[in-house]
Design a protein around this motif. Structure first.
Motif, PDB file in Angstrom:
ATOM      1  N   HIS A 269       2.542  -5.860  -5.136  1.00 10.84           N
ATOM      2  CA  HIS A 269       2.175  -5.076  -3.962  1.00 10.84           C
ATOM      3  C   HIS A 269       0.953  -4.202  -4.245  1.00 10.84           C
ATOM      4  CE1 HIS A 269       5.612  -6.491  -1.846  1.00 10.84           C
ATOM      5  NE2 HIS A 269       6.498  -5.849  -2.581  1.00 10.84           N
ATOM      6  N   ALA A 271      -3.072  -3.135  -4.051  1.00  9.81           N
ATOM      7  CA  ALA A 271      -4.169  -3.213  -3.073  1.00  9.81           C
ATOM      8  C   ALA A 271      -5.174  -2.132  -3.426  1.00  9.81           C
ATOM      9  CB  ALA A 271      -3.659  -3.030  -1.650  1.00  9.81           C
ATOM     10  N   TYR A 275      -6.851   0.637   1.787  1.00  7.31           N
ATOM     11  CA  TYR A 275      -5.858  -0.246   2.401  1.00  7.31           C
ATOM     12  C   TYR A 275      -5.169   0.449   3.576  1.00  7.31           C
ATOM     13  CZ  TYR A 275      -1.320  -2.663   2.743  1.00  7.31           C
ATOM     14  OH  TYR A 275      -0.193  -3.305   3.190  1.00  7.31           O
ATOM     15  N   TYR A 276      -4.755   1.698   3.378  1.00  7.30           N
ATOM     16  CA  TYR A 276      -4.031   2.407   4.433  1.00  7.30           C
ATOM     17  C   TYR A 276      -4.948   2.801   5.585  1.00  7.30           C
ATOM     18  CZ  TYR A 276      -0.235   2.721   1.067  1.00  7.30           C
ATOM     19  OH  TYR A 276       0.758   2.426   0.176  1.00  7.30           O
ATOM     20  N   LEU A 278      -7.572   1.125   6.639  1.00  4.87           N
ATOM     21  CA  LEU A 278      -7.774  -0.084   7.434  1.00  4.87           C
ATOM     22  C   LEU A 278      -6.491  -0.460   8.179  1.00  4.87           C
ATOM     23  CD1 LEU A 278      -9.784  -2.364   8.126  1.00  4.87           C
ATOM     24  CD2 LEU A 278      -8.885  -3.627   6.147  1.00  4.87           C
ATOM     25  N   GLY A 279      -5.363  -0.329   7.509  1.00  2.00           N
ATOM     26  CA  GLY A 279      -4.102  -0.671   8.137  1.00  2.00           C
ATOM     27  C   GLY A 279      -3.742   0.210   9.319  1.00  2.00           C
ATOM     28  N   GLU A 322      -3.374   6.411  -1.382  1.00  2.00           N
ATOM     29  CA  GLU A 322      -4.474   5.455  -1.513  1.00  2.00           C
ATOM     30  C   GLU A 322      -4.794   5.172  -2.978  1.00  2.00           C
ATOM     31  OE1 GLU A 322      -5.841   3.548   0.508  1.00  2.00           O
ATOM     32  OE2 GLU A 322      -6.262   4.421   2.467  1.00  2.00           O
ATOM     33  N   LYS A 327       1.062  -0.470  -3.205  1.00  2.00           N
ATOM     34  CA  LYS A 327       0.871  -0.076  -1.805  1.00  2.00           C
ATOM     35  C   LYS A 327       1.724  -0.952  -0.893  1.00  2.00           C
ATOM     36  CE  LYS A 327      -3.859   1.738  -2.156  1.00  2.00           C
ATOM     37  NZ  LYS A 327      -3.949   1.678  -3.633  1.00  2.00           N
ATOM     38  N   ALA A 329       2.771  -0.907   3.476  1.00  2.00           N
ATOM     39  CA  ALA A 329       2.243  -0.350   4.714  1.00  2.00           C
ATOM     40  C   ALA A 329       2.934   0.948   5.118  1.00  2.00           C
ATOM     41  CB  ALA A 329       2.364  -1.379   5.839  1.00  2.00           C
TER      42      ALA A 329
END
Length: 552
Positions: A269, A271, A275-276, A278-279, A322, A327, A329
């Motif tokens: 998991h 990233a 990542y967060y 963008l998510g 981050e 990571k 979601a």
């Protein structure tokens, strides 16, 4: 703009209650429609069911294996929900999800209550409604895991802390109920997920103190009775589990779960940073349109005590998440209350053109992402029964994005938010229905159906337990019971010799046939289930065998 009579309707306690009802409405389709999910949800549910079966509410186990990764809070809550509304024998997943939807409702209500004190009743209600309607919280609200309850506990703690901080900044004495909210939220968050809630609370306190160069306000938190209250919430179980496992729980929780997540991308998991961020385009949908305005408000109004508090709630914790290699979601969910409150603060003043147009663009991107995800799921795994739900998702997600963007660009930000919330909730319900109809992903329920139709399910009085090769997923264990044997080909053949039902994955078929021949046992295939194991990312084909002598 909201009418004055509506402002009166959401005044006082009614605003938080209505925000909680919106969170309930947003999360209920997921709770009701989705089958048991792999892997975490079914692990939590199965461990809870074993607690109820064994009447052991201290040691946490999945089948015979210790599950010493998270504290006991969510298991107790799920056990209480099942005991009140259902029974272990029913094997229905919905009762196990009740704590999660209550946690989401608590988060929305707490955000609305804090926002009313910070920015007024209207902004407070909108903050709670936005938080409750986000795709991330409304999804977690319907899944039997820790995350929605953790969000509720952390948001409650931060709401209480906000009232204490603002009171001290205004030269007033903080009220004891606000201190109680803070300490209750902290204690509950620890009992739910250990130190994760503190990753939000402690950096926020430190950042506020450093920013203002003032630590005197910390003396007003009620440490003298607050820390003992947290100890009272957490301590009895912590002592009991330490004794019951000879300290093994803490070794596994820290060295086996927490430390690997900090050191690297645990369980694949990993990233990169960003990542967060963008998510959030999807996770904060349908309120993605307010992200630029929220961030602009955080910067331009940072001198205001309320906005400063929200910045200190959001930024340090977000950066920690981050920078942590592992990571998922949902990890940033406890910070979404701050995002929603900043978005609500932005609505109290005219939103500038840059934030309006950037918000409109992000709204379209978020809506497009939801549409593409739905189309992909329908194309790869859908059947005709999924098309109606998918159409509902696509149409209402597109409308939420388009109408929200249009109204925001035309300076009707509050209307944009209200309409986006309404349309987004319908889109989210459609997405839950779509996922339910993606039959190739629902392998365990299909296997259970084949067993029941062939009169082979242990609950029907047939000899058990079921032995299964290849598909060793917790959802199947939850549906068929703790005794389910996660077998290899040799063990499956032995189970067949013992007159038990057997399920064999195609890759084990030859070895199973050879082992059965050596044992001199036969049986008949009663069904085949083909699908996609989304936990492992591969296609599977599973044949269900009735033992010799079973009635056709």
């Amino acid at each position: 703009m909201m009418r004055p009579d509506l402002d009166r309707f959401i005044a006082g306690w009614r605003g938080p209650v209505l925000a909680a009802l919106i969170a309930l409405l947003a999360g209920l389709p997921v709770l009701m429609l989705l089958p048991p999910l792999d892997r975490d949800e079914s692990r939590y549910a199965q461990a809870t069911s074993q607690m109820l079966e064994d009447r052991d509410f201290v040691d946490i186990r999945f089948q015979d294996d210790p599950r010493w990764k998270k504290p006991v809070g969510i298991y107790w809550m799920q056990a209480a929900a099942v005991a009140v509304t259902s029974s272990v024998e029913n094997r229905d997943i919905q009762p196990y999800r009740i704590p999660s939807i209550l946690g989401a409702m608590l988060a929305a209500a707490a955000a609305a209550w804090a926002g009313a004190a910070m920015f007024g009743q209207r902004a407070g209600f909108l903050a709670g409604a936005m938080l409750g309607a986000t795709f991330l919280l409304s999804t977690e609200a319907g899944i039997a895991k820790t995350d929605a309850v953790l969000c509720g506990a952390v948001t409650l703690a931060m709401a209480g802390l906000a009232r204490i901080y603002l009171a001290t900044r205004a030269g007033e004495a903080p009220r004891r109920p606000h201190k109680l909210m803070f300490w209750l939220g902290v204690g509950l968050s620890i009992l739910i997920k250990g130190p994760i809630g503190l990753i939000v609370v402690v950096p926020a306190i430190l950042a506020l103190s450093l920013w203002a160069r003032d630590v005197k306000w910390l003396a007003r938190l009620g440490w003298g009775w607050g820390l003992p209250l947290v100890a009272l919430i957490v301590g009895p179980w912590a002592i009991a589990i330490t004794i019951a496992t000879d300290g093994g729980f803490w070794r596994e929780a820290v060295a086996g779960d927490l430390a690997p997540k900090i050191a690297g991308g645990h369980e694949s998991h990993g990233a990169p940073p960003g990542y967060y961020l963008l998510g959030a385009l999807v996770m904060f949908f349908p309120l993605t349109l307010m992200l630029p305005a929220a961030l602009a408000t955080a910067w331009s109004r940072r001198a205001e005590p309320a906005v400063r508090f929200l910045v200190c709630w959001l930024v340090p914790a977000w950066l920690i998440f981050e920078l942590t290699p592992t990571k998922l979601a949902h990890y940033t969910l406890p910070t979404y209350g701050a995002l929603a409150l900043l978005a609500a603060a932005a609505l109290t003043r005219p939103i500038g053109p840059v934030s309006r147009y950037a918000g409109a663009a992000l709204s379209l991107v978020g809506g497009l992402a939801v549409v593409l995800i739905t189309v992909y799921g329908l194309t790869e795994f859908g059947r005709s029964t999924a098309q109606g739900w998918a159409t509902l998702t696509i149409v209402f997600a597109a409308l939420a994005a388009l109408i929200g963007a249009f109204l925001l660009m035309h300076r009707a930000a509050t209307a944009a938010v209200v309409i986006a919330i309404g349309l987004g909730i319908v889109a989210h319900a459609g997405l839950a229905g779509t996922i339910r109809q993606l039959k190739p992903l629902a392998i365990a329920p299909q296997l259970q159906t084949v067993l029941e139709r062939a009169d082979l399910h242990p609950r029907q009085g047939r000899p058990g337990p079921v032995a299964i090769t290849g598909f060793h997923e917790p959802s199947f264990v939850f549906l068929t019971g703790r005794a389910t044997e996660l077998a290899d080909a040799e063990q499956a053949a032995q189970a067949r010799a013992e007159g038990r039902p057997v399920i064999v994955e195609a890759r084990d078929a030859d070895a199973f046939s050879a082992a059965s021949a050596r044992l001199g046992v036969t049986g008949r295939a009663v069904g085949v289930v083909e699908g996609h194991n989304y936990s492992r990312g591969d296609d599977v084909s599973l044949t269900v065998y009735a033992p010799s002598g079973a009635t056709p």
